[in-house]
Design a protein around this motif. Structure first.
Motif, PDB file in Angstrom:
ATOM      1  N   ILE A  50     -29.553   6.039  28.357  1.00  0.00           N
ATOM      2  CA  ILE A  50     -28.191   6.454  28.661  1.00  0.00           C
ATOM      3  C   ILE A  50     -27.965   6.459  30.171  1.00  0.00           C
ATOM      4  O   ILE A  50     -26.894   6.093  30.669  1.00  0.00           O
ATOM      5  CB  ILE A  50     -27.899   7.849  28.066  1.00  0.00           C
ATOM      6  N   THR A  51     -28.998   6.875  30.915  1.00  0.00           N
ATOM      7  CA  THR A  51     -28.919   6.864  32.376  1.00  0.00           C
ATOM      8  C   THR A  51     -28.718   5.451  32.897  1.00  0.00           C
ATOM      9  O   THR A  51     -27.922   5.213  33.809  1.00  0.00           O
ATOM     10  CB  THR A  51     -30.198   7.468  32.979  1.00  0.00           C
ATOM     11  N   ALA A  52     -29.442   4.500  32.309  1.00  0.00           N
ATOM     12  CA  ALA A  52     -29.272   3.096  32.702  1.00  0.00           C
ATOM     13  C   ALA A  52     -27.846   2.633  32.430  1.00  0.00           C
ATOM     14  O   ALA A  52     -27.241   1.915  33.238  1.00  0.00           O
ATOM     15  CB  ALA A  52     -30.272   2.217  31.946  1.00  0.00           C
ATOM     16  N   PHE A  53     -27.298   3.077  31.300  1.00  0.00           N
ATOM     17  CA  PHE A  53     -25.909   2.755  30.990  1.00  0.00           C
ATOM     18  C   PHE A  53     -24.972   3.402  32.007  1.00  0.00           C
ATOM     19  O   PHE A  53     -23.977   2.801  32.440  1.00  0.00           O
ATOM     20  CB  PHE A  53     -25.545   3.232  29.578  1.00  0.00           C
ATOM     21  N   GLY A  54     -25.285   4.646  32.395  1.00  0.00           N
ATOM     22  CA  GLY A  54     -24.477   5.343  33.387  1.00  0.00           C
ATOM     23  C   GLY A  54     -24.446   4.602  34.709  1.00  0.00           C
ATOM     24  O   GLY A  54     -23.401   4.497  35.356  1.00  0.00           O
ATOM     25  N   VAL A  55     -25.613   4.089  35.138  1.00  0.00           N
ATOM     26  CA  VAL A  55     -25.686   3.302  36.377  1.00  0.00           C
ATOM     27  C   VAL A  55     -24.763   2.096  36.275  1.00  0.00           C
ATOM     28  O   VAL A  55     -23.959   1.811  37.177  1.00  0.00           O
ATOM     29  CB  VAL A  55     -27.132   2.838  36.649  1.00  0.00           C
ATOM     30  N   TRP A  56     -24.880   1.387  35.158  1.00  0.00           N
ATOM     31  CA  TRP A  56     -24.071   0.176  34.966  1.00  0.00           C
ATOM     32  C   TRP A  56     -22.583   0.484  34.902  1.00  0.00           C
ATOM     33  O   TRP A  56     -21.765  -0.161  35.571  1.00  0.00           O
ATOM     34  CB  TRP A  56     -24.506  -0.532  33.681  1.00  0.00           C
ATOM     35  N   ASN A  57     -22.217   1.507  34.126  1.00  0.00           N
ATOM     36  CA  ASN A  57     -20.805   1.829  33.917  1.00  0.00           C
ATOM     37  C   ASN A  57     -20.142   2.366  35.184  1.00  0.00           C
ATOM     38  O   ASN A  57     -19.024   1.955  35.538  1.00  0.00           O
ATOM     39  CB  ASN A  57     -20.676   2.857  32.783  1.00  0.00           C
ATOM     40  N   TRP A  58     -20.848   3.263  35.891  1.00  0.00           N
ATOM     41  CA  TRP A  58     -20.272   3.819  37.117  1.00  0.00           C
ATOM     42  C   TRP A  58     -20.208   2.763  38.217  1.00  0.00           C
ATOM     43  O   TRP A  58     -19.272   2.747  39.008  1.00  0.00           O
ATOM     44  CB  TRP A  58     -21.088   5.030  37.585  1.00  0.00           C
ATOM     45  N   THR A  59     -21.222   1.890  38.281  1.00  0.00           N
ATOM     46  CA  THR A  59     -21.210   0.820  39.283  1.00  0.00           C
ATOM     47  C   THR A  59     -20.049  -0.130  39.039  1.00  0.00           C
ATOM     48  O   THR A  59     -19.353  -0.549  39.976  1.00  0.00           O
ATOM     49  CB  THR A  59     -22.527   0.031  39.254  1.00  0.00           C
ATOM     50  N   ARG A  60     -19.819  -0.444  37.782  1.00  0.00           N
ATOM     51  CA  ARG A  60     -18.706  -1.329  37.424  1.00  0.00           C
ATOM     52  C   ARG A  60     -17.369  -0.714  37.832  1.00  0.00           C
ATOM     53  O   ARG A  60     -16.507  -1.403  38.395  1.00  0.00           O
ATOM     54  CB  ARG A  60     -18.722  -1.597  35.915  1.00  0.00           C
ATOM     55  N   GLU A  61     -17.197   0.585  37.562  1.00  0.00           N
ATOM     56  CA  GLU A  61     -15.937   1.237  37.937  1.00  0.00           C
ATOM     57  C   GLU A  61     -15.798   1.330  39.452  1.00  0.00           C
ATOM     58  O   GLU A  61     -14.719   1.118  39.994  1.00  0.00           O
ATOM     59  CB  GLU A  61     -15.860   2.640  37.317  1.00  0.00           C
ATOM     60  N   TYR A  62     -16.919   1.635  40.137  1.00  0.00           N
ATOM     61  CA  TYR A  62     -16.891   1.729  41.605  1.00  0.00           C
ATOM     62  C   TYR A  62     -16.474   0.395  42.217  1.00  0.00           C
ATOM     63  O   TYR A  62     -15.651   0.347  43.142  1.00  0.00           O
ATOM     64  CB  TYR A  62     -18.273   2.131  42.110  1.00  0.00           C
ATOM     65  N   GLN A  63     -17.010  -0.698  41.696  1.00  0.00           N
ATOM     66  CA  GLN A  63     -16.683  -2.019  42.209  1.00  0.00           C
ATOM     67  C   GLN A  63     -15.242  -2.415  41.886  1.00  0.00           C
ATOM     68  O   GLN A  63     -14.631  -3.202  42.608  1.00  0.00           O
ATOM     69  CB  GLN A  63     -17.655  -3.057  41.666  1.00  0.00           C
ATOM     70  N   SER A  64     -14.703  -1.858  40.813  1.00  0.00           N
ATOM     71  CA  SER A  64     -13.328  -2.191  40.425  1.00  0.00           C
ATOM     72  C   SER A  64     -12.302  -1.642  41.412  1.00  0.00           C
ATOM     73  O   SER A  64     -11.187  -2.156  41.503  1.00  0.00           O
ATOM     74  CB  SER A  64     -13.022  -1.644  39.017  1.00  0.00           C
ATOM     75  N   TYR A  65     -12.658  -0.602  42.181  1.00  0.00           N
ATOM     76  CA  TYR A  65     -11.726  -0.043  43.148  1.00  0.00           C
ATOM     77  C   TYR A  65     -11.395  -1.064  44.245  1.00  0.00           C
ATOM     78  O   TYR A  65     -10.295  -1.088  44.770  1.00  0.00           O
ATOM     79  CB  TYR A  65     -12.327   1.202  43.827  1.00  0.00           C
ATOM     80  N   ARG A  66     -12.383  -1.899  44.559  1.00  0.00           N
ATOM     81  CA  ARG A  66     -12.167  -2.894  45.609  1.00  0.00           C
ATOM     82  C   ARG A  66     -11.212  -4.001  45.143  1.00  0.00           C
ATOM     83  O   ARG A  66     -10.515  -4.610  45.958  1.00  0.00           O
ATOM     84  CB  ARG A  66     -13.502  -3.528  46.020  1.00  0.00           C
ATOM     85  N   VAL A  67     -11.208  -4.232  43.827  1.00  0.00           N
ATOM     86  CA  VAL A  67     -10.353  -5.283  43.270  1.00  0.00           C
ATOM     87  C   VAL A  67      -8.918  -4.795  43.128  1.00  0.00           C
ATOM     88  O   VAL A  67      -7.964  -5.516  43.341  1.00  0.00           O
ATOM     89  CB  VAL A  67     -10.895  -5.741  41.908  1.00  0.00           C
ATOM     90  N   ALA A  68      -8.813  -3.492  42.773  1.00  0.00           N
ATOM     91  CA  ALA A  68      -7.477  -2.910  42.527  1.00  0.00           C
ATOM     92  C   ALA A  68      -6.631  -2.873  43.785  1.00  0.00           C
ATOM     93  O   ALA A  68      -7.127  -2.771  44.887  1.00  0.00           O
ATOM     94  CB  ALA A  68      -7.646  -1.504  41.966  1.00  0.00           C
TER      95      ALA A  68
END
Length: 226
Positions: free
Chosen positions: A208-226
């Motif tokens: 679940i932690t590995a999923f958390g890393v992936w999911n939060w990283t994806r959202e963090y990177q999406s801020y730059r696109v928005a």
């Protein structure tokens, strides 16, 4: 009702392993809270409060005293986290849904210098807490009749859990790497202490932690696109 908080009160037996109410419901609520936070869901906090109350009683009975004290910290910080996530300050919010007025705290990264300070503080705090935990049965024999199990290892996971929680409340991406270290060590520690379901829970937490890393990283990177 109080017998539910006794680890010797068996809820059911699975493959010869006696499962207490305390361990079962602690694991269920803790697992649900972890899954919710990995999905960036605010309901993680009230569910986590239930979990920490149950684990407080469990850890006391298996002599993991630093973990027991940690639950008190968790209770306070989870309530703060619930407030923090639902009441972000200006400049820290991002709209969760363009069609909804609901707002949420942004995920951010921790500067390298601050991360180094946190890790150094973690090592020092581990040594101090470990020394205290290893002497609890001598200092307070009436309350702690048995010596602490794994005083330094348990202290390390306790201190790092505190750091991970503080970082998580502020939605720092690095919190997930801290939690991964805690989950791996805790899986071993709880297995040795014969709370097998808790050990399995923390093993699952690693994924679940590995999923958390992936999911939060994806959202963090999406801020730059928005």
């Amino acid at each position: 009702m109080s017998h539910i908080f006794d680890i010797n009160t068996v809820f059911f037996t699975l493959w010869g392993y006696p499962m207490s109410y305390l361990e079962f419901f602690g694991v269920v609520s803790g697992s649900l809270a972890t899954w919710l936070v990995a999905r960036n869901n605010v309901w993680t906090w009230p569910v986590a409060v239930v979990s920490v109350v149950l684990f407080f009683f469990l850890f006391y009975q298996i002599q993991l005293y630093p973990d027991m004290f940690l639950q008190v910290f968790f209770l306070i910080t989870y309530l703060r986290g619930w407030w923090r996530w639902t009441h972000p300050s200006l400049g820290e919010v991002i709209m969760q849904n363009p069609s909804s007025p609901q707002q949420a705290l942004r995920i951010t990264r921790l500067p390298t210098g601050q991360l180094a300070i946190w890790m150094l503080a973690g090592v020092v705090a581990t040594l101090l807490l470990g020394m205290f935990a290893s002497n609890l049965h001598n200092l307070f024999p009436v309350v702690f009749s048995q010596p602490s199990a794994f005083p330094y290892l348990d202290s390390f996971t306790t201190v790092m859990s505190i750091i991970g929680t503080i970082l998580m409340i502020d939605k720092r991406l690095e919190c997930w790497y801290v939690w991964l270290i805690v989950d791996v060590i805790s899986t071993y520690m709880y297995f040795v202490k014969d709370v097998k379901l808790v050990s399995v829970e923390y093993f699952v937490f690693c994924f679940i932690t590995a999923f958390g890393v992936w999911n939060w990283t994806r959202e963090y990177q999406s801020y730059r696109v928005a």
